[in-house]
Design a protein around this motif. Sequence first.
Motif, mmCIF file in Angstrom:
data_model
loop_
_atom_site.group_PDB
_atom_site.id
_atom_site.type_symbol
_atom_site.label_atom_id
_atom_site.label_comp_id
_atom_site.label_asym_id
_atom_site.label_seq_id
_atom_site.Cartn_x
_atom_site.Cartn_y
_atom_site.Cartn_z
ATOM 1 N N THR A 161 36.558 33.370 46.866
ATOM 2 C CA THR A 161 36.597 33.173 48.313
ATOM 3 C C THR A 161 37.995 32.787 48.779
ATOM 4 O OG1 THR A 161 34.275 32.538 48.385
ATOM 5 C CG2 THR A 161 35.626 31.868 50.245
ATOM 6 N N VAL A 162 38.739 32.037 47.970
ATOM 7 C CA VAL A 162 40.114 31.672 48.327
ATOM 8 C C VAL A 162 40.963 32.923 48.529
ATOM 9 C CG1 VAL A 162 42.245 30.651 47.435
ATOM 10 C CG2 VAL A 162 40.111 29.384 47.288
ATOM 11 N N ALA A 163 40.823 33.885 47.613
ATOM 12 C CA ALA A 163 41.585 35.126 47.736
ATOM 13 C C ALA A 163 41.191 35.894 48.983
ATOM 14 C CB ALA A 163 41.372 35.987 46.484
ATOM 15 N N THR A 164 39.896 35.974 49.259
ATOM 16 C CA THR A 164 39.422 36.692 50.435
ATOM 17 C C THR A 164 39.836 35.983 51.720
ATOM 18 O OG1 THR A 164 37.509 37.437 49.152
ATOM 19 C CG2 THR A 164 37.379 37.665 51.535
ATOM 20 N N SER A 183 44.027 43.777 42.958
ATOM 21 C CA SER A 183 44.139 43.640 44.408
ATOM 22 C C SER A 183 44.869 42.358 44.791
ATOM 23 C CB SER A 183 42.742 43.651 45.057
ATOM 24 O OG SER A 183 42.102 44.888 44.862
ATOM 25 N N ILE A 184 44.508 41.236 44.167
ATOM 26 C CA ILE A 184 45.127 39.968 44.543
ATOM 27 C C ILE A 184 46.578 39.910 44.091
ATOM 28 C CG2 ILE A 184 44.298 38.744 42.487
ATOM 29 C CD1 ILE A 184 44.811 37.299 46.018
ATOM 30 N N ARG A 240 53.542 46.295 54.723
ATOM 31 C CA ARG A 240 52.263 45.943 55.353
ATOM 32 C C ARG A 240 51.180 46.969 55.002
ATOM 33 N NH1 ARG A 240 50.010 41.602 57.531
ATOM 34 N NH2 ARG A 240 49.340 42.565 59.479
ATOM 35 N N LEU A 241 51.566 48.238 54.872
ATOM 36 C CA LEU A 241 50.622 49.252 54.395
ATOM 37 C C LEU A 241 50.118 48.886 53.003
ATOM 38 C CD1 LEU A 241 52.315 52.558 55.598
ATOM 39 C CD2 LEU A 241 49.996 51.852 56.163
ATOM 40 N N MET A 242 51.047 48.494 52.120
ATOM 41 C CA MET A 242 50.661 48.075 50.774
ATOM 42 C C MET A 242 49.740 46.858 50.831
ATOM 43 S SD MET A 242 54.329 48.383 48.785
ATOM 44 C CE MET A 242 53.702 47.357 47.447
ATOM 45 N N GLN A 243 50.093 45.898 51.672
ATOM 46 C CA GLN A 243 49.302 44.679 51.794
ATOM 47 C C GLN A 243 47.882 44.991 52.259
ATOM 48 O OE1 GLN A 243 50.490 41.869 54.835
ATOM 49 N NE2 GLN A 243 50.485 40.181 53.378
ATOM 50 N N GLY A 244 47.766 45.879 53.254
ATOM 51 C CA GLY A 244 46.450 46.255 53.754
ATOM 52 C C GLY A 244 45.647 47.045 52.738
ATOM 53 N N PHE A 245 46.311 47.926 51.992
ATOM 54 C CA PHE A 245 45.611 48.756 51.005
ATOM 55 C C PHE A 245 45.033 47.906 49.884
ATOM 56 C CE2 PHE A 245 45.401 51.383 47.197
ATOM 57 C CZ PHE A 245 44.680 52.474 47.654
ATOM 58 N N PHE A 246 45.840 47.006 49.335
ATOM 59 C CA PHE A 246 45.340 46.186 48.229
ATOM 60 C C PHE A 246 44.460 45.045 48.729
ATOM 61 C CE2 PHE A 246 49.108 48.171 46.299
ATOM 62 C CZ PHE A 246 48.519 48.694 45.153
ATOM 63 N N GLY A 247 44.744 44.523 49.930
ATOM 64 C CA GLY A 247 43.907 43.460 50.477
ATOM 65 C C GLY A 247 42.518 43.942 50.834
ATOM 66 N N GLY A 248 42.395 45.234 51.187
ATOM 67 C CA GLY A 248 41.093 45.779 51.566
ATOM 68 C C GLY A 248 40.067 45.731 50.454
#
Length: 508
Positions: free
Chosen positions: A4-7, A69-70, A93-101
Motif C-alpha cells: 500500500t505504501v508503494a501504491t 514497477s516500483i 513522466r511518461l516512464m513514471q506513468g507507465f511503470f506506476g500504472g
Amino acid sequence: MVVTVATFMEVLDTTIINVALPHIAGSLSVGTDESTWTLTSYLVANGIVLPVSGWLGRLMGRKNYFLLSIIMFTVSSLLCGLSTSLPELIIFRLMQGFFGGGLQPNQQSILLDTFEPAKRATAFGVTAVAIIAAPIMGPTLGGWITDNFSWRWVFLINVPVGVIATFAISAVVEDPPWAKAGAGKGKRNIDVVGLSLIAAGFACLQIVLDRGEQEDWFSSGFIQAFGVGAVLGLVGAVVWLLDRPDPIVNLRVWKNKDFAIGTLFISIMAATLYGSAVLIPQLAQSQLGYTATWSGMILSPGGFMILFMIPIITRVLLKKFQARFIVATGFFLLGIAMFYTGTITPQVSFLNLMSMRLAQTFGTALLMIPISTVAFASVPREMNGDAAALYAMSRNLGGSIGIALVTAYLTQRSQVHQAYLVEHLSDLNMGYQMTKQAWMNGLAGHGLTPSQMDSSALGGIYRTLVRQAAILGYVDVFRISGVVAFCVVPLAFFMKSTKAAPKPAAAE
C-alpha cells in the motif's frame, strides 16, 4: 502495508504536481499550457498500462512485476526531479506513468491472493487510504513543498520512499502457488493487436478528457481527431479481445454481476470524489484568494476522516449489515453532502469549506471498502489479475471523466449565470443604481474626476458580477453531483445480498 505504501506514492503523484505547474513553467521557460503536458503524459501512460497490468503480472510473476514497477517508478521520479527541459520532463513522466500504472492493480491482486474473503475488508480498508487519501493530500503536500522548497522535490521525495518499499516488498511479498504456476504464460504468444488497440484507444481518450476543456471540446479539430481515435481503438479492442480464447485482458470477468456493478459504482464514486477534489481548491484559489497551501488544507481533514472511518466500517458495519445497505447509505449521504456544498456563497469561510469536504468524505468512506469487498467476493482466483486491472482502470477512468465533466459544466453554467446577471446592469434597475452609487461614494475622497469614478465603479461592479456568476456555477455543479449520487442509491440493492465480511468460524 508495504504494497500500500508503494501504491500510495503512485496515486499521490496524480495530484501532487497540479499546484506546481506554474512553477515548472517558469523554471523551464515554457508557457503554462505547455507545462500541463507533464500531467497529461503521466495520465496517458497510466491509462495505457492499467488494463494490461494483469497480463504483465502473469507474464513476469506478480511479485517480480510489482518490484519492477516500483523500482522504475522510483528511477523515473529521480529523473523527473533532475530534468533540465520540458521534453526531458515529459519523457520521464511518461516512464513514471507507465511503470506506476502497474502498482494499483497488482497491489489489489496481491491482497486478493493473500487474504481470504472473510478478511479482505480489512485489507481493502488499508487500500482505501491510498486510493482516497492520497489524491486529497496531494495538492496540500505539493503546495507546501513547492512554496517552501522547489517543484523538483515533488518528484525527489519519492526516491527514499521507493527504496524502502523495494526492500520491504522483497522481504515480505510472495506469489501464491497458482500465480507462480501461471508466471510466464503468454511469452510465446503476445497479443500485439490487442495491446496496440488498447494503447491507442486509451491514449486518445485520455488526451480528449485532459485537453478537451482547453481546446473547446469537439469544436476543435485536434479533439475531434483524438475522439475518433478513442472510439475506433476502444471498440476495436473490445471486439478483438472478446473473440480471442486467451486475450491480453479477459473482459469476460464483467459477466460476474457483482463485479460489473462494483466497477460501475467505483467509477461513479471516483467521478464524484475526484471532480469535487479539483473544484474545491479551484474555488478557494480563483474566487476566495486562498494560497495553494491553504486551498489544499481544505481537503486534508478528509484524509483523517477516512482513517477514522476505516476500522468502524471493517470491524463493525460490514459484520453487522449487508454491504448493499452500507453502499446505499453512502451514496445517499454523499448526495446530501453535495447539496450541502451547494449552499456556498462568496462569503463562505474556511471552516465551512472544510466541513463540506468532511461531509463528502464521510459518505465516500462508506463506499470504497464495501464496493471492493462485494465486487471481488465471487471472482475466480485465476481471474483476480484481470479483475483488479479492470477495477483500477474503471476507477481512474471514472475520475478522469468526472474531472472533465465538472470542469466543462462549471464553465457552461458560469457563462449562463453571467448572461442572466448582466441583464440587471441597467440604470432602470434600482439595485444597480444603489450599488453604483455606493462604489462612487467610496471613491469620492481619492481625488478622481466624476468620469474616472464612474469607470472605476463599473469595473468593480463587473468584477463582482463575474465572481457571483462563478459561485453560482459551482453551486450548480455540486447540486447536479448530488442528484447523480441520489440516483445511484436504488441500484445498490442489485448488489449481493449477503454480508461482505462474514464472521470467522468458531474454530478460528
